[in-house]
Motif scaffolding. Structure first.
Motif, PDB file in Angstrom:
ATOM      1  N   SER A 134      -6.472   3.958  -1.557  1.00  0.00           N
ATOM      2  CA  SER A 134      -6.225   2.838  -0.655  1.00  0.00           C
ATOM      3  C   SER A 134      -6.622   1.562  -1.369  1.00  0.00           C
ATOM      4  N   ASN A 135      -5.647   0.675  -1.588  1.00  0.00           N
ATOM      5  CA  ASN A 135      -5.887  -0.578  -2.281  1.00  0.00           C
ATOM      6  C   ASN A 135      -5.471  -1.731  -1.382  1.00  0.00           C
ATOM      7  N   LYS A 136      -6.158  -1.939  -0.285  1.00  0.00           N
ATOM      8  CA  LYS A 136      -5.853  -3.086   0.569  1.00  0.00           C
ATOM      9  C   LYS A 136      -6.056  -4.353  -0.249  1.00  0.00           C
ATOM     10  N   GLU A 159       0.838  -1.205   0.000  1.00  0.00           N
ATOM     11  CA  GLU A 159       0.000   0.000   0.000  1.00  0.00           C
ATOM     12  C   GLU A 159       0.872   1.254   0.000  1.00  0.00           C
TER      13      GLU A 159
END
Length: 117
Positions: free
Chosen positions: A112-114, A93
């Motif tokens: 946000s790319n969890k 991230e």
């Protein structure tokens, strides 16, 4: 939360879609007890190019497996391995956010790319 000294920096392979500008949530493949990141290399490579919604795919070697011989630990509990994976996700991230900061679009919008496990 975790103490950074208690986590192993996991070795991984990254399979990117043809369009590396994908903002879709990444996927992480976790191997089983006697496995390693290569168990999913063919599947990850294929999925990275064929998914309807392209996204990065990561295969990782868990603690004391595969290429993680650089930081061998005497302990290997599920909670420790989970913390290692969480630290990996945080690292990815942070890398994605840093790349977004340098985006040539001029928007400097952080995403946000969890990853999905």
């Amino acid at each position: 939360a975790y103490d950074i000294d208690d986590v192993v920096e996991l070795q991984y392979s990254e399979f990117l879609p043809p369009s590396t500008a994908s903002s879709n949530t990444p996927v992480i493949f976790l191997h089983g007890l006697l496995g390693n990141k290569r168990n999913f290399a063919s599947l990850a490579s294929s999925l990275s190019t064929q998914l309807q919604s392209p996204r990065p795919i990561y295969t990782i070697d868990l603690r004391n497996h595969g290429e993680n011989t650089h930081d061998w630990r005497p302990s290997m509990s599920y909670s420790e391995m989970a913390r290692d994976v969480l630290a990996f996700m945080d690292k990815m991230e942070d890398l994605n956010n840093n790349n977004d900061d340098n985006d040539s679009s001029g928007t400097n919008e952080k995403k946000s790319n969890k990853a999905v496990l």
